[in-house]
Design a protein around this motif. Sequence first.
Motif, PDB file in Angstrom:
ATOM      1  N   ILE A   1      22.663 -11.574 -24.765  1.00 52.12           N
ATOM      2  CA  ILE A   1      23.323 -10.282 -24.975  1.00 52.12           C
ATOM      3  C   ILE A   1      24.336 -10.046 -23.856  1.00 52.12           C
ATOM      4  O   ILE A   1      23.967 -10.016 -22.683  1.00 52.12           O
ATOM      5  N   PRO A   2      25.620  -9.907 -24.193  1.00 55.12           N
ATOM      6  CA  PRO A   2      26.615  -9.628 -23.157  1.00 55.12           C
ATOM      7  C   PRO A   2      26.322  -8.280 -22.501  1.00 55.12           C
ATOM      8  O   PRO A   2      25.860  -7.350 -23.175  1.00 55.12           O
ATOM      9  N   ASP A   3      26.561  -8.191 -21.208  1.00 55.13           N
ATOM     10  CA  ASP A   3      26.164  -7.002 -20.470  1.00 55.13           C
ATOM     11  C   ASP A   3      26.826  -5.736 -21.008  1.00 55.13           C
ATOM     12  O   ASP A   3      26.220  -4.675 -21.044  1.00 55.13           O
ATOM     13  N   ARG A   4      28.081  -5.853 -21.448  1.00 52.64           N
ATOM     14  CA  ARG A   4      28.827  -4.660 -21.863  1.00 52.64           C
ATOM     15  C   ARG A   4      28.241  -4.002 -23.109  1.00 52.64           C
ATOM     16  O   ARG A   4      28.349  -2.800 -23.276  1.00 52.64           O
ATOM     17  N   VAL A   5      27.687  -4.801 -24.007  1.00 52.27           N
ATOM     18  CA  VAL A   5      27.182  -4.213 -25.253  1.00 52.27           C
ATOM     19  C   VAL A   5      25.654  -4.184 -25.274  1.00 52.27           C
ATOM     20  O   VAL A   5      25.047  -4.126 -26.318  1.00 52.27           O
ATOM     21  N   ARG A   6      25.027  -4.190 -24.075  1.00 46.60           N
ATOM     22  CA  ARG A   6      23.571  -4.320 -24.112  1.00 46.60           C
ATOM     23  C   ARG A   6      22.893  -3.089 -24.714  1.00 46.60           C
ATOM     24  O   ARG A   6      21.931  -3.236 -25.458  1.00 46.60           O
ATOM     25  N   MET A   7      23.424  -1.876 -24.435  1.00 46.15           N
ATOM     26  CA  MET A   7      22.759  -0.688 -24.968  1.00 46.15           C
ATOM     27  C   MET A   7      22.758  -0.652 -26.495  1.00 46.15           C
ATOM     28  O   MET A   7      21.710  -0.494 -27.110  1.00 46.15           O
TER      29      MET A   7
ATOM     30  N   ALA B   1      22.985  -3.127 -28.438  1.00 45.02           N
ATOM     31  CA  ALA B   1      22.123  -4.218 -28.886  1.00 45.02           C
ATOM     32  C   ALA B   1      20.658  -3.814 -28.791  1.00 45.02           C
ATOM     33  O   ALA B   1      19.878  -4.026 -29.727  1.00 45.02           O
ATOM     34  N   PHE B   2      20.268  -3.199 -27.660  1.00 45.72           N
ATOM     35  CA  PHE B   2      18.880  -2.750 -27.506  1.00 45.72           C
ATOM     36  C   PHE B   2      18.530  -1.764 -28.623  1.00 45.72           C
ATOM     37  O   PHE B   2      17.451  -1.817 -29.203  1.00 45.72           O
ATOM     38  N   ILE B   3      19.459  -0.838 -28.887  1.00 47.07           N
ATOM     39  CA  ILE B   3      19.167   0.199 -29.887  1.00 47.07           C
ATOM     40  C   ILE B   3      18.945  -0.440 -31.251  1.00 47.07           C
ATOM     41  O   ILE B   3      18.034  -0.053 -31.994  1.00 47.07           O
ATOM     42  N   VAL B   4      19.754  -1.458 -31.604  1.00 45.50           N
ATOM     43  CA  VAL B   4      19.573  -2.120 -32.898  1.00 45.50           C
ATOM     44  C   VAL B   4      18.202  -2.785 -32.968  1.00 45.50           C
ATOM     45  O   VAL B   4      17.482  -2.657 -33.958  1.00 45.50           O
ATOM     46  N   VAL B   5      17.819  -3.481 -31.883  1.00 43.93           N
ATOM     47  CA  VAL B   5      16.506  -4.148 -31.865  1.00 43.93           C
ATOM     48  C   VAL B   5      15.393  -3.124 -32.057  1.00 43.93           C
ATOM     49  O   VAL B   5      14.516  -3.271 -32.919  1.00 43.93           O
ATOM     50  N   VAL B   6      15.441  -2.039 -31.244  1.00 40.87           N
ATOM     51  CA  VAL B   6      14.381  -1.034 -31.319  1.00 40.87           C
ATOM     52  C   VAL B   6      14.341  -0.394 -32.709  1.00 40.87           C
ATOM     53  O   VAL B   6      13.279  -0.251 -33.317  1.00 40.87           O
ATOM     54  N   ALA B   7      15.536  -0.054 -33.238  1.00 37.89           N
ATOM     55  CA  ALA B   7      15.585   0.614 -34.543  1.00 37.89           C
ATOM     56  C   ALA B   7      15.019  -0.288 -35.641  1.00 37.89           C
ATOM     57  O   ALA B   7      14.339   0.195 -36.553  1.00 37.89           O
ATOM     58  N   SER B   8      15.270  -1.609 -35.546  1.00 33.77           N
ATOM     59  CA  SER B   8      14.726  -2.511 -36.559  1.00 33.77           C
ATOM     60  C   SER B   8      13.205  -2.475 -36.530  1.00 33.77           C
ATOM     61  O   SER B   8      12.554  -2.354 -37.575  1.00 33.77           O
TER      62      SER B   8
ATOM     63  N   GLU C   1      23.105   5.436 -20.307  1.00 32.79           N
ATOM     64  CA  GLU C   1      23.563   5.714 -21.668  1.00 32.79           C
ATOM     65  C   GLU C   1      23.434   7.188 -22.013  1.00 32.79           C
ATOM     66  O   GLU C   1      24.027   7.637 -22.982  1.00 32.79           O
ATOM     67  N   CYS C   2      22.701   7.957 -21.219  1.00 30.18           N
ATOM     68  CA  CYS C   2      22.653   9.398 -21.471  1.00 30.18           C
ATOM     69  C   CYS C   2      23.900  10.078 -20.937  1.00 30.18           C
ATOM     70  O   CYS C   2      24.530  10.864 -21.621  1.00 30.18           O
TER      71      CYS C   2
END
Lengths: 194, 230
Positions: B63-69, B71-78, B223-224
């Motif tokens: 996961i590239p650092d810039r888009v990690r949030m 990416a994390f949200i997609v994983v968690v949401a799945s 991210e907040c």
Amino acid sequence: MDYVTNLILILVASAIVNNVVLSQFLGLCPFLGVSKRVETAAGMGGAVIFVIGIASFVTSVIYKFILAPTGFEYMQTIVFILVIAALVQFVEMFLKKSVPSLYESLGVYLPLITTNCAVLGTALNNVTNGYDILECVISGIGVATGFTIAIVIMAGIREKIEYNDIPSAFKGTAIVLVTSGLMAMAFLGFSGVI
Amino acid sequence: MNKNIERIVNGVWKENPTFVLMLGMCPTLAVTTSAINGVGMGLSTTVVLILSNMMISALRNFIPDRVRMPAFIVVVASFVTIVQFLMQGFLPSLYDSLGIYIPLIVVNCIILGRAESYASKNPVIPSMFDGIGMGLGFTIGLTCIGIVREILGNGSVFDVNIPFLDNYHITLFGLAPGAFFVLAFLVAIMNVIRKNMEKKGKPLPKAVGCTTGNCDGCPSATECTGKEAK
């Protein structure tokens, strides 16, 4: 006419009777975090009304015209959270470029709202309740107005609490939670209205 | 001590997400009307936490650092969607009583917080045990608050009536205001404990949740608030 009455009922119900903070516990983070002064609380409230209004519209359009016809309703959680995150970024960029005066007053609060559970919660609730697009927007604005009412009252009370003599254990968050409990009791009184 | 056991002890006791770190307060207040709801919410969060910690840790080098949030949200949401389906299928009554708070596990700050501060920096197995520890800690926290509210509000524990008490309950504690009052007392008690531990020279980890009203040291602050972490 019936439709208009229905819209007004949705607005009042979502703003006061089912207050988003005090009876549904959504958006507690900004409610506790940004309620130290009335001006900042009002700014936050304005930003929330703006974002939830737009987000309700966009998510309901996406649900009605993309997810529902293709049978992908179960993807709603993933799609909504991504749409909301992208939307907030987009709104921020748009305001910065086109309406700098509005950006000045709301800008700092916008990113704070991305992970605010009230936005996602409203979008999901709208779908569960089977609202059409206009009803979704109205209920979104109602929810956000309820949030603004709660946070502004809270900030007003907190400005006074500053000068009170509170037991040391209750200083800070604890007394704010007691106050929220009392406000929630007051809002419980509205539960029979509709 | 074995590193994996240390992660579990850390989550359940030293850095308990509910009592010490004060994270994830929205679900804590909303679903603890009864002990059984607390257990249900805690366990479903635990499942999502373990799976997302493992997945994010496995993907941490891709996961590239810039888009990690995102990416994390997609994983968690799945994973939340999967858990939601399983609950709807096998535990329909719990699914109904938890309602909208199941999809809202996505925005629970414990999960994104652990992803950001632990899973994205550590190998898969420790991340899994970190998820188990934090999840169990959260479950214990919710269950304790649920038990207190159910005794006060309904005179029962896990739906079993307590003799004598069930005639003298305070319904308010099962409703919204009761949640705020119980949490207020919890915070006050933790304030006292915190002070005592500091006097003894063994300070507790700082509370980082949104209830503290300050984003310093919160793993989700980036991210907040949109500001880069210091």
